[in-house]
Write an enzyme that holds these catalytic residues in place. Structure first.
Site, mmCIF file in Angstrom:
data_model
loop_
_atom_site.group_PDB
_atom_site.id
_atom_site.type_symbol
_atom_site.label_atom_id
_atom_site.label_comp_id
_atom_site.label_asym_id
_atom_site.label_seq_id
_atom_site.Cartn_x
_atom_site.Cartn_y
_atom_site.Cartn_z
ATOM 1 N N THR A 140 -8.423 6.794 -2.410
ATOM 2 C CA THR A 140 -9.790 6.333 -2.657
ATOM 3 C C THR A 140 -10.775 7.465 -2.398
ATOM 4 O O THR A 140 -11.885 7.438 -2.923
ATOM 5 C CB THR A 140 -10.149 5.128 -1.755
ATOM 6 N N HIS A 149 0.795 -1.237 0.000
ATOM 7 C CA HIS A 149 0.000 0.000 0.000
ATOM 8 C C HIS A 149 0.817 1.271 0.000
ATOM 9 O O HIS A 149 0.240 2.349 0.144
ATOM 10 C CB HIS A 149 -0.912 0.039 1.224
ATOM 11 N N LYS A 206 -8.647 14.095 4.203
ATOM 12 C CA LYS A 206 -7.798 12.897 4.198
ATOM 13 C C LYS A 206 -6.861 13.026 5.390
ATOM 14 O O LYS A 206 -6.815 14.084 6.022
ATOM 15 C CB LYS A 206 -6.996 12.796 2.892
ATOM 16 N N LYS A 230 0.781 14.440 1.255
ATOM 17 C CA LYS A 230 -0.526 14.815 0.699
ATOM 18 C C LYS A 230 -0.638 16.326 0.470
ATOM 19 O O LYS A 230 -1.577 16.796 -0.164
ATOM 20 C CB LYS A 230 -1.642 14.319 1.618
HETATM 21 C C1 LIG Z 1 -11.900 7.345 1.932
HETATM 22 C C2 LIG Z 1 -11.387 7.698 3.250
HETATM 23 C C3 LIG Z 1 -10.008 7.894 3.445
HETATM 24 C C4 LIG Z 1 -8.990 7.807 2.311
HETATM 25 O O1 LIG Z 1 -8.835 9.099 1.745
HETATM 26 P P1 LIG Z 1 -7.632 9.447 0.754
HETATM 27 O O2 LIG Z 1 -8.018 10.783 0.214
HETATM 28 O O3 LIG Z 1 -7.623 8.397 -0.304
HETATM 29 O O4 LIG Z 1 -6.394 9.482 1.560
HETATM 30 C C5 LIG Z 1 -9.561 8.225 4.695
HETATM 31 N N1 LIG Z 1 -10.420 8.357 5.735
HETATM 32 C C6 LIG Z 1 -11.747 8.196 5.582
HETATM 33 C C7 LIG Z 1 -12.637 8.377 6.757
HETATM 34 C C8 LIG Z 1 -12.279 7.857 4.350
HETATM 35 O O5 LIG Z 1 -13.599 7.680 4.209
#
Ligand SMILES: *Cc1c(COP(=O)(O)O)cnc(C)c1O
Length: 833
Positions: free
Chosen positions: A675, A376, A567, A573
Site C-alpha cells: 500500500t 494477507h 517499509k 522486500k
Molecule cells: C503504508 C505503510 C506501510 C506499508 O508499506 P508497504 O510498502 O506496502 O509495505 C507500512 N508502514 C507504514 C507506517 C505505512 O504508512
C-alpha cells in the site's frame, strides 16, 4: 444494572440535551481557552506544545462526540445490518489533523490559533502516533474504517488497546536499538472508556460434559481463570458527512475476585500483584510483521479480541431480540483481518451452543453465514499455526470445538472425494506430526462464506497454490479485493499544497471520488500547470529535507532525484537489492564513469522485527554503506544514501509527498499487495517495480510508459528456482562483479571484519528464496532509464501528473465499496448534522 439514576417523577428531563456546538473561530477560541486554562490548568508560562495540542483536541473531540451519538442513534433506529472489522492491529497514526480535515474546520482553526499566537503545525506534531500495528496490514485497517465512515457504512472496528505500541527505533553505531513506545503516558484525549460494556473472558480450566434438559450432550468450561475486557472507544469521523463510526479497543484487566485464596490467606500484596498477569495480555504489540511466532501470550491476545468482540455483538443482539438468533446472520457480518482473529469461528460456535443453547447445526449455519476472511500473505512461514497442546491448556473448550468442526468438515470432504485420504490429510484443520498443530487459515476458510486476497495476482496465487484444495472444493467462496489507501490522509491532509492545486484545477470532488483525478490528465500537457506541479514537488522535497535534518541531520540537495524505499525491513522486500544498486553507482563514480550523471539521494527507512537477525543486519549494512559514501569527497552531491530512522505513519505523511521515485522491488509473487506503493503514486512519485502485488495494477492504470518495470515475473522466478546459479550470473556481469568485489574485500566494514558475510552468503546461495542476483541486471538497467527520464524535467513532471491522475482505483473508498457490494451488503446510513 440499575434501572435508572433519574428521578421517576421527572421522566421527561434529558441531561444530555445540549445546544449544538458552534464551529466559528470565536467558539473555537473560547473552547480552547476553557480547556487550556480550566481543564488542564496551564497558562501563558507553559512552554510545552503538548497542552495546547490537548486543549485543541478536546475542543475538536467535543464536536466529534456530538456527531458520534447522532450516528449511533441513526443506526439503532434503522435496525440496520452492521459489519465488524476484527483486527489485531490498527495503525492509526495521529488523529488531530485528520479530525479537523473531516470536520471541515482546518482553515477556521488555523485562524483561531494564529490569533492566539500558536502555530498549528507545532500542535499537530506534538501528538504521539497511535502505533498499534506493524505495517501494511494495520495501516489498511485504519484506512478501511476511515472509508467506511466516509461511505456512511455501519462498520465498527474491534481491536486491542496495547499499552505499548510498535517500538521506537533508534540507530546507534548503524544498528537498530528498540525503545518501548509508551504512547499512553500523557493520556489519550481521543478515547472514551466504557466500563459498562465490560466482558469476561475465560482462560485455562477444563471442560465437563453433561446431558441437558432436551437430552443433548453439552459441554461446560469450568475452573477457569477469568480476565475482564474493558472497551475504550475512539470516534472515526467520515469526510464532512456527519457520520462518526466507532473503533472499540479492548484492555485486559483483572476480575474483582482475582486470586481470592491468596487474598484470604493473607498474601494481600501477592494477590494484588497477580493483577499484572491479567493486564499483561494487552500490554504490548508483538512486533513481528508477516511472521508467526507461537507465543502463549499472543494466543491469549487473539482470544481476548475474538471473545470480547463477539460477546459484545451478541449482548447487543440479545438486548433487542432475546435468544432468537434466526436473523442474526442477516444483520451481522465479521471481517477477519488475516488469521489473527480467526479463533472467532470457534468462539462464535461456543457462544451460540454453550451459552445460548442453539443446536450445533443451527450454530454452524449462522457462523458460516457471518464470517469472512481476508488473507494477507503468500509466505508459508507467515501462516499461523498453534500447537494443539498449547490450545488445549489455554482454551480447552475452544480446542474441543475445533476438533468437532474438523470432524464435520472432513466428513464433507470425504463425501465429495471418497477415499481420497491424502486430500483429507492435506485439508485437515489439524496438522498431524510430531507436534500436532491447528492451521488457523484453514479454520478461517472452513468457517467463512468469503475468502479474499488483497490484489489480483495475490488472489490468483492463493487459488492456484496455498489454498488450491479449498478452491477446488468451494470456488464460489474465493474473491479478490485489491487494497487501497484513504485519499484524505494520504493526499488531502499530508500534501495540502498539491491538494489545493488539484482542487483549483478540477474541483474538490476527488476527495470522496478519487477517480475524478482523471480530469488532471489533460493538464499534463499544459506547461504552466507543469511548472506549478514541479514547484510544489520541490517544496515537498525541501520539507522532507528539513524533517530529516530535524530528526538526525544529513545535507541533501533538493535538485537530486529523491529515490525512496520505506517499509518494514524484510528479505522478500529486497532492501539489499536497492543497496547493491547504490554500491554500483558509487563504484561508477570511483571509476570516473559519470558522463550524463543524475544526482541521486537514496532514502531507506523501516523497522526490523527485533528477533529477525537478517533484517537487523540489513539495517547495519545500509548504514555502513551510507557512512562510506556520504563521507567520500569524490562522491559529493552525485550520490547520497540515508537511513530514515523510526519509520511510522506520521513520518510517511512527510516522506511520500517528497519522493520522486518509489521503490517497490519485492521478489515477484511475494508481496501480497503493498500500500506504500499507492501512497507514493497518489502524491506523484514514479514507481520502479517488479510485477508483484498491486504494482501490476498500478502499471495497468498508469500505462507502461509511466512506470519503470524490471525483474522476473512470478512464473519466471519459480522456473529459475529449479537451477538458480548466482555465481554464473555474476561471472557474466562486470557491473555485478564490481559490486561483489567491494563487498567481499570488506570495503564497507573495514573495522568490523566479517559482519556482512551472512548477507553475501545469502545472495550468493543457489537456494536464495528472494533471487536478488537474478534481478540485478534488469534493475540496474531500469534505474538507467529512470535517470534519463529525470534529466528531462518536462517529461518527468508530465509522468508525475499522470501518476497522480491515474491513482483513482487505489482509494480505499473503492476497496470498501467492493467489500460492501460483494461481502457485507450494508445500506449506507444518512445522518443529520
Ligand atoms: C503504508 C505503510 C506501510 C506499508 O508499506 P508497504 O510498502 O506496502 O509495505 C507500512 N508502514 C507504514 C507506517 C505505512 O504508512
Amino acid at each position: 444494572m440499575p434501572s435508572s439514576i433519574f428521578q421517576k417523577s421527572n421522566p421527561a428531563a434529558d441531561i444530555t440535551l445540549l445546544p449544538k456546538l458552534g464551529m466559528s473561530k470565536k467558539e473555537f477560541i473560547a473552547d480552547f481557552k476553557h480547556y487550556y486554562s480550566h481543564r488542564l490548568g496551564r497558562d501563558e508560562n507553559c512552554r510545552s506544545p503538548h497542552y495546547a495540542y490537548e486543549a485543541l483536541s478536546m475542543a475538536i473531540s467535543d464536536r466529534l462526540v456530538e456527531r458520534w451519538k447522532n450516528t449511533y442513534n441513526a443506526c439503532r433506529i434503522q435496525n440496520c445490518k452492521t459489519a465488524f472489522y476484527l483486527s489485531m492491529e490498527f495503525l492509526m497514526g495521529r488523529s488531530l489533523s485528520n479530525a479537523m480535515l473531516n470536520l471541515g474546520v482546518n482553515d477556521i482553526v488555523s485562524e483561531a490559533l494564529y490569533e492566539l499566537g500558536l502555530d498549528i503545525e507545532e500542535l499537530i506534531d506534538a501528538e504521539p502516533d497511535a502505533g498499534l500495528g506493524n505495517g501494511g496490514l494495520g495501516r489498511l485497517a485504519a484506512c478501511f474504517i476511515d472509508s467506511c465512515a466516509t461511505l456512511q457504512l455501519p462498520v465498527t472496528g474491534y481491536g486491542l488497546r496495547y499499552e505499548y505500541g510498535m517500538f521506537c527505533q533508534n540507530i546507534e553505531n548503524g544498528e537498530q536499538v528498540e525503545r518501548p513506545d509508551h504512547w499512553l503516558r500523557n493520556g489519550n484525549v481521543w478515547e472514551i472508556e466504557r466500563p459498562e460494556y465490560t466482558h469476561r473472558v475465560k482462560f485455562g480450566g477444563h471442560t465437563e460434559s453433561h446431558i441437558d434438559e432436551l437430552g443433548r450432550k453439552r459441554s461446560t468450561w469450568v475452573n477457569t481463570q477469568d480476565v475482564l475486557a474493558v472497551p475504550y472507544d475512539t470516534p472515526i469521523p467520515g469526510y464532512q458527512n456527519g457520520t462518526v463510526n466507532t473503533l472499540r479497543l479492548w484492555k485486559a484487566t483483572a476480575t474483582e475476585e482475582f486470586n481470592l485464596q491468596e487474598f484470604n490467606a493473607g498474601d494481600y500484596a501477592e494477590s494484588v500483584a497477580e493483577k499484572n498477569t491479567a493486564e499483561n495480555i494487552t500490554m504490548v504489540l508483538y512486533p513481528n510483521d508477516a511472521n508467526e511466532n507461537g507465543k502463549a501470550l499472543r494466543l491469549q491476545q487473539q482470544y481476548l479480541l475474538a471473545s470480547a468482540s463477539l460477546q459484545d455483538v451478541i449482548a447487543n443482539w440479545v438486548g433487542r431480540h432475546g435468544n432468537d438468533f434466526t436473523h442474526f446472520a442477516d444483520k451481522n457480518c465479521f471481517q477477519l483481518n488475516d488469521t489473527h482473529p480467526s479463533i472467532a469461528v470457534a468462539e462464535l460456535m461456543r457462544l451460540l451452543v454453550d451459552i445460548h443453547g442453539l443446536d450445533w447445526d443451527e450454530a454452524w449455519r449462522i457462523t458460516r453465514k457471518t464470517m469472512a476472511y481476508t488473507n494477507h500473505t503468500l509466505l508459508p512461514e507467515a501462516l499461523e499455526r498453534w500447537s494443539v497442546n498449547l490450545m488445549q491448556s489455554l482454551l480447552p473448550r475452544l480446542m474441543e470445538i475445533i476438533f468437532d468442526i474438523n470432524a464435520h468438515f472432513l466428513a464433507e470432504v470425504s463425501a465429495h472425494w471418497p477415499g481420497d485420504f491424502d486430500r483429507m490429510r492435506r485439508m485437515s484443520i489439524i496438522e498431524e506430526g510430531h507436534e500436532k498443530q491447528v492451521r488457523m487459515a484453514y479454520l478461517a476458510i472452513v468457517g467463512s462464506f468469503s475468502v479474499n486476497g488483497v490484489a489480483e495476482l495475490h488472489s490468483k496465487l492463493l487459488q492456484e497454490g496455498l489454498f488450491k484444495d479449498f478452491y477446488d472444493f468451494w470456488p464460489e467462496k474465493f474473491n479478490n479485493k485489491t487494497n487501497g489507501v484513504t485519499p484524505r490522509r494520504w493526499l488531502a491532509a499530508c500534501n495540502p499544497e498539491l491538494a489545493e492545486l488539484i482542487t483549483d484545477t478540477i474541483g474538490d470532488g476527488w476527495v470522496t471520488n478519487l477517480s475524478e483525478l482523471e480530469k488532471l490528465k489533460p493538464y499534463a500537457d499544459d506547461a504552466k500547470f507543469r511548472q506549478k506541479w514541479y514547484e510544489l514537488q520541490q517544496a515537498s522535497k525541501q520539507r522532507l529535507i528539513d524533517f530529516n535534518k530535524e530528526e538526525h541531520g544529513a545535507e541533501l540537495n533538493v535538485e537530486s532525484l529523491f529515490d525512496v524505499q520505506v517499509k518494514r525491513i524484510h528479505e522478500y522486500k529486497r532492501q539489499i537489492l536497492n543497496v547493491l544498486h547504490v554500491i554500483h553507482l558509487y563504484e561508477r563514480i570511483k571509476r570516473g564513469d559519470t558522463a550524463n550523471w543524475t544526482n541521486r539521494c537514496v532514502l531507506i527507512g523501516g523497522k526490523a522485527a527485533p528477533g529477525y537477525v537478517m533484517a537487523k543486519k540489513t539495517i547495519k549494512f545500509i548504514n555502513n554503506v551510507a557512512d562510506v559514501i556520504n563521507h567520500d569527497p569524490d562522491v559529493g552531491d552525485k550520490l547520497k544514501l540515508v537511513f530514515l530512522p523510526n519509520y511510522r505513519v506520521s513520518a510517511m505523511e512527510k516522506i511520500c509527498p517528497g519522493a520522486d521515485l518509489s521503490e517497490q522491488i519485492s521478489t515477484a509473487g511475494k508481496e501480497a499487495s503493498g500500500t506504500g506503493n499507492m501512497k507514493f503514486m497518489m502524491n506523484g512519485a514514479l514507481t520502479i517495480g517488479t510485477l508483484d502485488g498491486a504494482n501490476i495494477e498500478i502499471r495497468e492504470e498508469v500505462g507502461d510508459e509511466n512506470f519503470f518495470l524490471f525483474g522476473l515475473t512470478e512464473e519466471e522466478v519459480e522456473e529459475m528456482r529449479q537451477d538458480y546459479n548466482p555465481q554464473a550470473i555474476i561471472d557474466e556481469d562486470a557491473d555485478l562483479q564490481g559490486v561483489m568485489r567491494l563487498l567481499e574485500c570488506g570495503h564497507f566494514n573495514q573495522f568490523e571484519p566479517g559482519i556482512f558475510d551472512d548477507i553475501i552468503a545469502s545472495i550468493m546461495s543457489p537456494h536464495d528464496p528472494w533471487m536478488t542476483i537474478a534481478d540485478f541486471r534488469s534493475y540496474i538497467d531500469a534505474q538507467r532509464s529512470v535517470e534519463e527520464a529525470y534529466r528531462d524535467k518536462e517529461r518527468w513532471t508530465r509522468m508525475s501528473i499522470i501518476n497522480t491522475a491515474s491513482s483513482g482505483k487505489f482509494s480505499t473508498d473503492r476497496t470498501i465499496s467492493d467489500y460492501n457490494e460483494n461481502i457485507w451488503k450494508l445500506t449506507p446510513v444518512k445522518v443529520d448534522f
